[in-house]
Write an enzyme that holds these catalytic residues in place. Structure first.
Site, PDB file in Angstrom:
ATOM      1  N   ASP A  55       0.892  -1.290   0.066  1.00 31.01           N
ATOM      2  CA  ASP A  55       0.097   0.186   0.278  1.00 31.01           C
ATOM      3  C   ASP A  55       0.805   1.048   0.035  1.00 31.01           C
ATOM      4  OD1 ASP A  55      -2.415   1.237  -0.083  1.00 31.01           O
ATOM      5  OD2 ASP A  55      -2.590   1.284   2.158  1.00 31.01           O
TER       6      ASP A  55
HETATM    7  C1  LIG Z   1       3.992  -7.006 -11.989  1.00 31.03           C
HETATM    8  C2  LIG Z   1       3.526  -6.681 -10.440  1.00 31.03           C
HETATM    9  C3  LIG Z   1       3.078  -7.741  -9.613  1.00 31.03           C
HETATM   10  C4  LIG Z   1       3.295  -5.645  -9.876  1.00 31.03           C
HETATM   11  C5  LIG Z   1       2.862  -5.036  -8.940  1.00 31.03           C
HETATM   12  C6  LIG Z   1       2.491  -3.650  -8.998  1.00 31.03           C
HETATM   13  C7  LIG Z   1       1.959  -2.768  -7.787  1.00 31.03           C
HETATM   14  C8  LIG Z   1       2.987  -2.156  -6.697  1.00 31.03           C
HETATM   15  C9  LIG Z   1       0.856  -2.887  -7.521  1.00 31.03           C
HETATM   16  C10 LIG Z   1       0.126  -2.357  -6.391  1.00 31.03           C
HETATM   17  C11 LIG Z   1      -1.104  -1.800  -6.721  1.00 31.03           C
HETATM   18  C12 LIG Z   1      -2.007  -1.237  -5.730  1.00 31.03           C
HETATM   19  C13 LIG Z   1      -3.487  -1.114  -6.104  1.00 31.03           C
HETATM   20  C14 LIG Z   1      -1.781  -0.834  -4.571  1.00 31.03           C
HETATM   21  C15 LIG Z   1      -2.323  -0.274  -3.359  1.00 31.03           C
HETATM   22  O1  LIG Z   1      -1.806   0.900  -2.931  1.00 31.03           O
HETATM   23  P1  LIG Z   1      -2.105   2.351  -3.626  1.00 31.03           P
HETATM   24  O2  LIG Z   1      -1.075   2.565  -4.601  1.00 31.03           O
HETATM   25  O3  LIG Z   1      -3.613   2.419  -4.195  1.00 31.03           O
HETATM   26  O4  LIG Z   1      -1.806   3.343  -2.744  1.00 31.03           O
HETATM   27  P2  LIG Z   1      -2.423   4.801  -1.985  1.00 31.03           P
HETATM   28  O5  LIG Z   1      -2.972   4.112  -0.770  1.00 31.03           O
HETATM   29  O6  LIG Z   1      -1.234   5.499  -1.792  1.00 31.03           O
HETATM   30  O7  LIG Z   1      -3.467   5.112  -3.006  1.00 31.03           O
END
Ligand SMILES: CC(C)=CCC/C(C)=C/CC/C(C)=C/COP(=O)(O)OP(=O)(O)O
Length: 305
Positions: A84
């Protein structure tokens, strides 16, 4: 910017990879999802399919790289991560959201490398939840392209480092090309034994439990089981984590200072130790990971006894 895992050279490995040709030459395999077919004829097979897998191997150099204080005998077999804080990381730097996700991929690569080095056998990551489909279309499309790019670029590493890739979730919702890529990669790496990366995409704990119930109901309808046969063990054979020998994470890490499970592996987390880190996922590195593992090794797991 090209991605690459930064594994150090591994001269001790001499055995050829099980697949030396590029993964995209591997034929499309339908067999992987055969147990999920609604056909009763496939149910017999499904009943005997219990995530059988050879014991994980360990490379001679792996055991020499544990940081001070970390005990090999108390290492979690399976670590799950809610990655996250990628978007917040980007916003804090006045960068576009996609830079946050790209930085998140780099962070994931670092953690995979550390897991391999320190002898953790399975890492599950929550890469895209069933609810993430409701994010802005452009963001969803970028994430899909990121999964595709990330997996393509690391294919060579998975073979060279003996890493098995498994994908869990409702893949039918993904773009067709991505589905094929994932299924091919799963099939092509299924005999890799050093480490298993489970990527949860279009996944939620609710989804997993519901699909497992549907499959059990179908088996009962086909007469393969009695409703009274259904127990914890039969249920676990149908959960998507049947792809691993270690279906219950020992440790769950969530980054970014949020204290929620957010519909990740609800069933599988029943006795998991939880660790909440303040860092945003792109900043989560070796030092933080070590902190989580040291905390885990201090815990007393009693399983209600
Ligand atoms: C190839 C592979 C497996 C890649 C993975 C890429 C990756 C890091 C995906 C996470 C996506 C996600 C929805 C994270 C949640 O945090 P957020 O980004 O929504 O964070 P926020 O809480 O700051 O909005």
């Amino acid at each position: 910017m090209p991605f690459s895992l930064h594994f150090s050279p591994t001269p001790l490995i001499t055995a050829p990879s099980p697949l030396s040709k590029p993964f995209f030459l591997v034929p499309y395999y339908h067999t992987l999802h055969a147990p999920k077919s609604p056909l009763c004829s496939s149910m017999e097979h499904a009943l005997t399919h219990q995530g059988k897998q050879e014991a994980f191997d360990r490379r001679p150099e792996d055991s020499q790289t544990l940081p001070l204080g970390l005990r090999r005998d108390a290492m979690p077999s399976h670590v799950a991560v809610i990655m996250d804080g990628n978007r917040r990381w980007a916003r804090l730097r006045d960068l576009p959201v996609r830079s946050g996700y790209e930085a998140g991929v780099e962070s994931l690569r670092k953690i995979v490398e550390i897991c391999c080095k320190w002898g953790i056998k399975v890492l599950s990551v929550f890469a895209f939840s069933s609810d993430n489909w409701f994010r802005p279309k452009v963001e969803v499309e970028f994430l899909m392209s990121l999964f595709e790019r990330g997996m393509q670029e690391d294919t060579g590493i998975f073979f060279r480092e003996n890493i098995r890739i498994s994908v869990i979730g409702d893949l039918t919702k993904l773009p067709k090309a991505l589905q094929e890529l994932m299924v091919n990669l799963e099939e092509a790496t299924k005999n890799n034994t050093r480490f298993q990366l489970i990527v949860a995409v279009s996944y939620s704990g609710h989804y997993d439990v519901v699909q497992a119930c549907q499959r059990l109901a179908l088996k009962a309808k086909c007469g393969l089981i009695e409703p009274s046969d259904i127990n914890v063990s039969l249920m676990e054979q149908e959960l998507e984590t049947n792809c691993t020998k270690f279906p219950h994470p020992d440790l769950l890490i969530r980054t970014s200072g949020e204290f929620r499970i957010s519909n990740f592996m609800l069933w599988q987390l029943a006795y998991t130790e939880l660790f909440f880190a303040q860092s945003l996922w792109p900043d989560f590195g070796e030092a933080e990971f070590l902190k989580a593992l040291l905390a885990f090794q201090q815990r007393q797991r009693r399983y209600g006894v």
